[in-house]
Design an enzyme around this catalytic site. Structure first.
Site, PDB file in Angstrom:
ATOM      1  N   LYS A  52       0.843  -1.201   0.000  1.00 36.99           N
ATOM      2  CA  LYS A  52       0.000   0.000   0.000  1.00 36.99           C
ATOM      3  C   LYS A  52       0.876   1.249   0.000  1.00 36.99           C
ATOM      4  O   LYS A  52       0.627   2.204  -0.736  1.00 36.99           O
ATOM      5  CB  LYS A  52      -0.925   0.003   1.233  1.00 36.99           C
ATOM      6  CG  LYS A  52      -2.084  -0.971   1.106  1.00 36.99           C
ATOM      7  CD  LYS A  52      -2.848  -1.152   2.407  1.00 36.99           C
ATOM      8  CE  LYS A  52      -3.903  -2.246   2.228  1.00 36.99           C
ATOM      9  NZ  LYS A  52      -4.566  -2.640   3.469  1.00 36.99           N
ATOM     10  N   GLN A  96      -5.198  -1.503   9.462  1.00 35.00           N
ATOM     11  CA  GLN A  96      -5.088  -2.825   8.841  1.00 35.00           C
ATOM     12  C   GLN A  96      -5.728  -3.885   9.747  1.00 35.00           C
ATOM     13  O   GLN A  96      -5.445  -3.948  10.932  1.00 35.00           O
ATOM     14  CB  GLN A  96      -3.602  -3.144   8.583  1.00 35.00           C
ATOM     15  CG  GLN A  96      -3.344  -4.450   7.873  1.00 35.00           C
ATOM     16  CD  GLN A  96      -3.827  -4.462   6.416  1.00 35.00           C
ATOM     17  OE1 GLN A  96      -3.927  -3.425   5.774  1.00 35.00           O
ATOM     18  NE2 GLN A  96      -4.132  -5.632   5.909  1.00 35.00           N
ATOM     19  N   ASP A 119     -11.528   2.741   3.763  1.00 34.55           N
ATOM     20  CA  ASP A 119     -11.975   1.357   3.635  1.00 34.55           C
ATOM     21  C   ASP A 119     -13.481   1.265   3.350  1.00 34.55           C
ATOM     22  O   ASP A 119     -13.970   0.218   2.918  1.00 34.55           O
ATOM     23  CB  ASP A 119     -11.726   0.605   4.957  1.00 34.55           C
ATOM     24  CG  ASP A 119     -10.432  -0.186   4.954  1.00 34.55           C
ATOM     25  OD1 ASP A 119     -10.080  -0.714   3.888  1.00 34.55           O
ATOM     26  OD2 ASP A 119      -9.804  -0.291   6.025  1.00 34.55           O
TER      27      ASP A 119
HETATM   28  N1  GUN Z   1      -7.072  -6.716   5.789  1.00 36.16           N
HETATM   29  C1  GUN Z   1      -7.316  -7.441   4.664  1.00 36.16           C
HETATM   30  N2  GUN Z   1      -8.012  -6.708   3.775  1.00 36.16           N
HETATM   31  C2  GUN Z   1      -8.212  -5.494   4.337  1.00 36.16           C
HETATM   32  C3  GUN Z   1      -8.844  -4.302   3.890  1.00 36.16           C
HETATM   33  O1  GUN Z   1      -9.405  -4.208   2.794  1.00 36.16           O
HETATM   34  N3  GUN Z   1      -8.816  -3.258   4.758  1.00 36.16           N
HETATM   35  C4  GUN Z   1      -8.238  -3.345   5.983  1.00 36.16           C
HETATM   36  N4  GUN Z   1      -8.282  -2.264   6.771  1.00 36.16           N
HETATM   37  N5  GUN Z   1      -7.642  -4.437   6.421  1.00 36.16           N
HETATM   38  C5  GUN Z   1      -7.612  -5.503   5.600  1.00 36.16           C
END
Ligand code: GUN
Length: 281
Positions: A52, A96, A119
């Site tokens: 990311k 996350q 998100d």
């Molecule tokens: N962990 C796995 N996929 C995601 C996601 O799309 N967002 C977040 N915040 N954590 C994740």
């Protein structure tokens, strides 16, 4: 059969976003900022967060990762979120998942200012999406949606079957397809005859976490099949769709890896830029 190239689509989206960031920079003299909070040392989460950060830098966003040990108190995380909520240089906040057991996921999600919730997990954004109002849209379903639209721009009246009902994927995916005037069936582990449901579909989105569940004889000729699954097996990583069998029937299919995955991160960058744009109005 069209093999849907998620890597290529994500690279194209990133290139567009990079241009947009440059335009925003010259217009506002600042760039959108993404802050990711990573708690603990789970390897997959670390890899996602590194990717990311790398992608955010590539398109010119201001990117920051805040790392906490597993033992961090919930209160400290909530206070940090409050601080980020009032920080004007932060356009988007992502915590996350998964979180350590002693931290309440829902509390954390609800602490994030909905206007910075990249998100799209905050109940306000969930509600806005289901009401058809402007909102942040969860990154994975948004990525799936963009891939489907590339293959079939007009989805009106199509029959879509979503396999899986999670808040992360299945439910928001359903909302996006409904907005496009699809007739959507949500199926899940308790669905009586999953094969029969899938056989009706012009579009199948499999997001259920069961390796190679969707078989070749579950798929109507010329259906579009999107595979959200990432399952570790003795034979390596496989999706929720049996790729070899389904590729013989489908009009278009995403591979795993290289399908939906790369689009998810590109959509996170898009969401960050969209949050920034809304904050400048
Ligand atoms: N962990 C796995 N996929 C995601 C996601 O799309 N967002 C977040 N915040 N954590 C994740």
């Amino acid at each position: 059969m069209i093999l849907i190239d998620g890597k290529k689509a994500a690279a194209e989206l990133r290139a567009e976003l990079k241009e947009e960031v440059a335009e925003l920079k010259s217009k506002h003299n600042k760039v959108p900022g993404l802050t990711v909070i990573l708690i603990g040392d789970l390897t997959p989460s670390q890899i996602y967060v590194r990717n990311k950060e790398k992608s955010a830098n590539e398109v010119g966003l201001k990117s920051e990762v805040i790392k906490y040990p597993d033992s961090i108190e919930e209160k400290t995380v909530l206070e940090k979120i409050q601080e980020l909520n009032s920080d004007e240089t932060v356009s988007g906040i992502l915590v996350q998942l998964p979180l350590p057991k002693h931290i309440d996921k829902q509390k954390v999600i609800e602490a994030i200012d909905p206007s910075k919730d990249v998100d799209g997990f905050h109940p306000m954004n969930v509600g806005n999406l289901s009401s058809g109002y402007e909102s942040s849209i969860p990154c994975t379903p948004l990525g799936c949606y963009l891939l489907i639209k590339k293959i079939e721009p007009n989805l009106s009246g199509k029959k879509a079957v979503v396999v899986g009902r999670s808040n992360l994927n299945g439910k928001p995916m359903t909302q996006l397809l409904l907005k496009e005037n699809c007739t959507v069936t949500i199926t899940h582990s308790k669905t009586k005859d999953l094969k029969a449901e899938c056989l009706e579909a012009d579009i199948i989105v499999a997001a259920v976490g069961i390796p190679e569940l969707v078989r070749g004889d579950w798929v109507k000729k010329d259906a579009i099949v999107i595979d959200v699954g990432i399952n570790k097996t003795d034979n390596g990583i496989v999706g929720d769709v049996h790729f070899d069998e389904v590729s013989k029937n489908a009009k278009a299919l995403t591979p795993v890896p290289g399908g939906v995955g790369p689009m998810t991160i590109a959509c996170l960058l898009k969401n960050t830029i969209d949050c920034f744009k809304r904050s400048q109005i």
